[in-house]
Scaffold this active site. Structure first.
Site, mmCIF file in Angstrom:
data_model
loop_
_atom_site.group_PDB
_atom_site.id
_atom_site.type_symbol
_atom_site.label_atom_id
_atom_site.label_comp_id
_atom_site.label_asym_id
_atom_site.label_seq_id
_atom_site.Cartn_x
_atom_site.Cartn_y
_atom_site.Cartn_z
ATOM 1 N N CYS A 312 0.739 -1.155 0.072
ATOM 2 C CA CYS A 312 0.086 -0.008 0.016
ATOM 3 C C CYS A 312 0.808 1.296 0.121
ATOM 4 O O CYS A 312 0.556 2.172 -0.656
ATOM 5 C CB CYS A 312 -1.062 -0.015 1.179
ATOM 6 S SG CYS A 312 -0.296 0.007 2.536
ATOM 7 N N ARG A 342 10.066 -10.268 0.038
ATOM 8 C CA ARG A 342 10.509 -9.975 1.277
ATOM 9 C C ARG A 342 11.829 -11.025 1.553
ATOM 10 O O ARG A 342 11.675 -12.082 1.081
ATOM 11 C CB ARG A 342 9.686 -10.184 2.480
ATOM 12 C CG ARG A 342 8.442 -9.233 2.496
ATOM 13 C CD ARG A 342 7.446 -9.500 3.753
ATOM 14 N NE ARG A 342 6.701 -8.254 3.423
ATOM 15 C CZ ARG A 342 5.672 -8.073 4.388
ATOM 16 N NH1 ARG A 342 5.566 -8.870 5.424
ATOM 17 N NH2 ARG A 342 4.725 -7.213 4.105
ATOM 18 N N GLU A 344 13.229 -13.369 3.344
ATOM 19 C CA GLU A 344 12.901 -14.352 4.658
ATOM 20 C C GLU A 344 14.082 -14.930 5.351
ATOM 21 O O GLU A 344 13.921 -15.543 6.443
ATOM 22 C CB GLU A 344 11.635 -15.108 4.434
ATOM 23 C CG GLU A 344 10.455 -14.388 3.996
ATOM 24 C CD GLU A 344 9.662 -13.756 4.910
ATOM 25 O OE1 GLU A 344 10.449 -14.009 6.183
ATOM 26 O OE2 GLU A 344 8.627 -13.231 5.032
ATOM 27 N N ARG A 353 5.698 -19.284 3.454
ATOM 28 C CA ARG A 353 6.727 -18.169 3.855
ATOM 29 C C ARG A 353 7.623 -18.434 2.686
ATOM 30 O O ARG A 353 8.533 -19.140 2.610
ATOM 31 C CB ARG A 353 7.356 -18.534 5.149
ATOM 32 C CG ARG A 353 8.218 -17.549 5.639
ATOM 33 C CD ARG A 353 8.733 -17.521 7.190
ATOM 34 N NE ARG A 353 7.265 -17.307 8.126
ATOM 35 C CZ ARG A 353 6.917 -16.108 8.363
ATOM 36 N NH1 ARG A 353 7.310 -15.071 7.802
ATOM 37 N NH2 ARG A 353 5.913 -15.969 9.092
ATOM 38 N N GLU A 361 -4.262 -6.249 -2.151
ATOM 39 C CA GLU A 361 -4.061 -5.034 -1.185
ATOM 40 C C GLU A 361 -5.423 -4.248 -1.412
ATOM 41 O O GLU A 361 -5.625 -3.665 -2.402
ATOM 42 C CB GLU A 361 -2.851 -4.465 -1.359
ATOM 43 C CG GLU A 361 -2.695 -3.257 -0.398
ATOM 44 C CD GLU A 361 -2.378 -3.909 1.077
ATOM 45 O OE1 GLU A 361 -1.894 -5.069 1.447
ATOM 46 O OE2 GLU A 361 -1.574 -2.909 1.914
ATOM 47 N N ASP A 434 -5.291 -9.733 12.571
ATOM 48 C CA ASP A 434 -4.739 -10.855 11.819
ATOM 49 C C ASP A 434 -5.939 -11.916 11.705
ATOM 50 O O ASP A 434 -6.389 -12.328 12.518
ATOM 51 C CB ASP A 434 -3.145 -11.468 12.297
ATOM 52 C CG ASP A 434 -2.338 -10.757 11.884
ATOM 53 O OD1 ASP A 434 -2.180 -10.071 10.725
ATOM 54 O OD2 ASP A 434 -0.981 -11.322 12.504
ATOM 55 N N GLU A 447 -1.051 -17.055 9.552
ATOM 56 C CA GLU A 447 -1.624 -15.855 9.465
ATOM 57 C C GLU A 447 -1.701 -15.569 7.679
ATOM 58 O O GLU A 447 -0.938 -15.805 7.188
ATOM 59 C CB GLU A 447 -0.517 -14.912 10.005
ATOM 60 C CG GLU A 447 -0.787 -13.531 9.961
ATOM 61 C CD GLU A 447 0.576 -12.787 10.168
ATOM 62 O OE1 GLU A 447 1.267 -13.136 11.079
ATOM 63 O OE2 GLU A 447 0.897 -11.780 9.378
ATOM 64 N N ASN A 450 -4.883 -9.853 6.717
ATOM 65 C CA ASN A 450 -5.079 -8.847 7.777
ATOM 66 C C ASN A 450 -5.841 -7.719 7.450
ATOM 67 O O ASN A 450 -6.013 -7.581 6.182
ATOM 68 C CB ASN A 450 -3.613 -8.401 8.316
ATOM 69 C CG ASN A 450 -2.863 -7.504 7.386
ATOM 70 O OD1 ASN A 450 -3.480 -6.978 6.427
ATOM 71 N ND2 ASN A 450 -1.582 -7.639 7.449
ATOM 72 N N CYS A 476 -5.963 -0.544 5.505
ATOM 73 C CA CYS A 476 -5.658 -1.485 4.447
ATOM 74 C C CYS A 476 -5.944 -2.861 4.818
ATOM 75 O O CYS A 476 -5.867 -3.131 6.075
ATOM 76 C CB CYS A 476 -4.270 -1.016 4.034
ATOM 77 S SG CYS A 476 -3.021 -1.675 5.085
ATOM 78 N N ARG A 483 -1.086 -17.574 0.905
ATOM 79 C CA ARG A 483 -1.428 -17.962 2.425
ATOM 80 C C ARG A 483 -2.815 -18.415 2.343
ATOM 81 O O ARG A 483 -3.308 -19.738 2.992
ATOM 82 C CB ARG A 483 -1.563 -16.939 3.282
ATOM 83 C CG ARG A 483 0.039 -16.151 3.315
ATOM 84 C CD ARG A 483 0.665 -16.959 4.411
ATOM 85 N NE ARG A 483 1.953 -16.652 4.683
ATOM 86 C CZ ARG A 483 2.745 -15.744 5.754
ATOM 87 N NH1 ARG A 483 1.643 -15.131 6.449
ATOM 88 N NH2 ARG A 483 3.719 -15.187 5.633
HETATM 89 N N1 SER Z 1 0.024 -3.107 4.014
HETATM 90 C C1 SER Z 1 -0.046 -4.295 4.814
HETATM 91 C C2 SER Z 1 0.994 -5.381 5.267
HETATM 92 O O1 SER Z 1 2.207 -5.178 4.868
HETATM 93 C C3 SER Z 1 -1.221 -5.120 4.362
HETATM 94 O O2 SER Z 1 -0.928 -5.938 3.322
HETATM 95 O O3 SER Z 1 0.849 -6.046 6.234
HETATM 96 ZN ZN ZN Z 2 -1.369 -1.948 3.486
#
Ligand code: SER
Ligand code: ZN
Length: 517
Positions: A312, A342, A344, A353, A361, A434, A447, A450, A476, A483
């Site tokens: 976001c 990411r 990880e 993961r 989003e 979450d 998770e 969210n 957001c 997931r």
């Molecule tokens: N921006 C939030 C996050 O990174 C929801 O996706 O968790």
């Molecule tokens: Zn977000």
């Protein structure tokens, strides 16, 4: 924690100060100490907490000042208030200020200092003395640094480090909000292994990355369709495309620049796109079959930022600096245009993961009430989907807000500050919920998405306002497709016969196009 500031400054003028000018300095000092520095300070504040000039002298062109303070009209703020006053006063003697030198700046923090605290390694810190009940910092700063509030930010940083260490080990907070009924265990294996066995997915060439075959994508698209039809469309969200390369400019405003560094996929640009500049690199590869990483590193600029991390933040430059008309609120948008990344490291596991993932989003903003109301509507809609369509065993919990976790901030269980700006009780609602699904194969919870009410953090960070100057809030919600898939398959297995009817209809028969020999 008690904080004290002390500085020695030299104010250099274009000419020698006459004795009349010196008298004027004396008058300005007294006035500053008794009136000017006390402006805006609450009544009853102890004298030693308020900035004051404790020693001063004049030599030729220069005024020497020694200023001490606690946390009210801090030494550097006092300096700038004095500067304004003295330039006017001495202007009458045709004296002009040429510059301010800060010859010394000390900060003293006293209180309980946890063992093992690390004093930041920054060019502003000339030296420091660290004791169990006190930190003394000797700074090397310019007047511009002081204007940039370096001492205040340093103190805040150290206080945060101390706080983080005293809360350390308590972990993130987690408060159950809702739990579905348990479901019979239909499947108890790791769904990723089973997906690999059936060639639904294969490892990508990069770490933490999968190549999703048609069957896996059928599931992704079915889930996406559910989100669109049951959540996004009924609630009136419009599709946008958010950029997937995030420059520092965005992360500075979103707060990620505070601490996301260990997990970024960094992005660099070539120093030039002149082919001759790069010829050696290609030649090296042609001759050795290896890509010369070190050679490439030398030919790159940046990093200019990183690959999409939270999805976001990249939306916000679209409305940065704008004031939104009441009639357009709440703004409701979503993005599903690309991957998030990411690093990880050791945390990689299965499809759930990974370093590269797919997420829808959902972002909304408006007044505090509108923001909270939409979050509630989303919760309701998700609830229905997980109960009636996916038939999952799931639960949801209030957790550390994602933006705090991603900034590397600790969670003290208290809602973030400056959010009690509205009459209702919205302030208490700021934070992340979450959604977790039960994984029978590992007897743990995953998770999988969210919903967050982010308060005024983003509108403030990107300077977005709404009509009538009402506080602007945003929220957001990230829906992780890997997931959802991992959760669904872990509970229902990979055999379509065992899936809920509605899902079977949406997914269709698994499309097996690869026959390996
Ligand atoms: N921006 C939030 C996050 O990174 C929801 O996706 O968790
Ligand atoms: Zn977000």
């Amino acid at each position: 924690m008690f904080v004290r500031f002390a500085l020695t400054a030299k104010l250099n003028f274009n000419n020698e100060l006459s004795s009349d000018a010196k008298n004027s300095v004396e008058k300005t000092v007294t006035e500053s100490n008794t009136v000017l520095f006390k402006k805006g300070v609450p009544k009853g504040t102890q004298e030693r907490e308020i900035g004051r000039i404790t020693t001063w002298s004049v030599e030729e062109n220069t005024i020497y000042l020694f200023i001490e303070s606690g946390t009210y009209t801090r030494a550097h703020d006092a300096l700038f208030r004095f500067k304004k006053q003295i330039t006017t006063a001495l202007g009458k003697f045709r004296l002009g200020l040429r510059g301010i030198e800060i010859s010394e700046y000390q900060i003293n923090l006293s209180g309980e200092i946890p063992d093992g605290i690390r004093i930041p390694n920054l060019p502003f810190i000339k030296s420091y003395d660290l004791k169990s009940n006190e930190i003394c910092l000797d700074l090397k700063v310019t007047a511009a640094d002081l204007e940039n509030k370096v001492p205040d930010r340093l103190v805040k940083l150290i206080e945060e480090k101390i706080q983080a260490m005293s809360y350390g080990g308590k972990g993130e907070h987690w408060d159950l909000v809702f739990a579905s009924k348990p479901k019979p265990k239909q499947f108890t294996r790791d769904p990723t292994e089973e997906m690999v066995n059936r060639n639904w997915i294969r490892h990508g060439a990069s770490r933490g990355q999968w190549i999703h075959g048609p069957q896996s994508v059928q599931l992704f698209r079915a889930f996406e369709q559910i989100v669109i039809e049951k959540i996004i469309r009924p609630l009136g969200f419009s599709e946008m495309i958010f950029p997937k390369l995030t420059p520092w400019e965005v992360w500075k405003r979103s707060g990620h620049a505070k601490g996301v560094y260990p997990e970024i996929y960094y992005v660099c640009t070539p120093k030039t796109r002149d082919p001759t500049f790069w010829e050696d690199v290609g030649d090296f590869f042609k001759v050795t079959g290896e890509v010369p990483i070190d050679m490439i590193r030398e030919k790159m600029d940046g990093p200019i930022g990183g690959l999409c991390y939270a999805q976001c933040p990249s939306f916000w430059p679209f409305i940065q600096g704008e004031t939104l008309a009441t009639a357009s609120l709440p703004i409701k948008v979503f993005d599903r245009s690309g991957t998030s990344h990411r690093y990880e490291s050791g945390g990689i596991h299965g499809i759930e993961r990974v370093d590269e993932f797919h997420r829808i989003e959902i972002v909304w903003l408006g007044t505090a009430e509108q923001t909270v109301e939409l979050a509630d509507k989303l919760h309701e809609a998700y609830h229905q989907v997980f109960e009636e369509i996916l038939e999952l065993e799931w639960r949801c919990a209030r957790v550390t807000p994602w933006f705090m976790a991603q900034e590397g901030m600790i969670d003290t269980g208290k809602a973030p500050q400056n959010i009690d700006t509205c009459a209702c009780d919205c302030g208490k609602r700021v934070g992340t919920t979450d959604y977790e699904a039960y994984l029978p194969y590992s007897d743990s919870w995953l998770e999988f998405q969210n919903v967050s009410i982010n308060g005024d953090k983003y509108p403030k960070g990107f300077n977005v306002k709404i009509q009538n100057n009402e506080p602007c809030w945003s929220g957001c919600s990230g829906v992780g497709l890997e997931r959802w898939t991992a959760a669904f398959l872990a509970q229902k297995g990979l055999d379509i016969e065992a899936w809920p009817d509605k899902i079977v209809k949406l997914v269709g028969e698994p499309n097996e196009i690869f026959k390996f020999l």
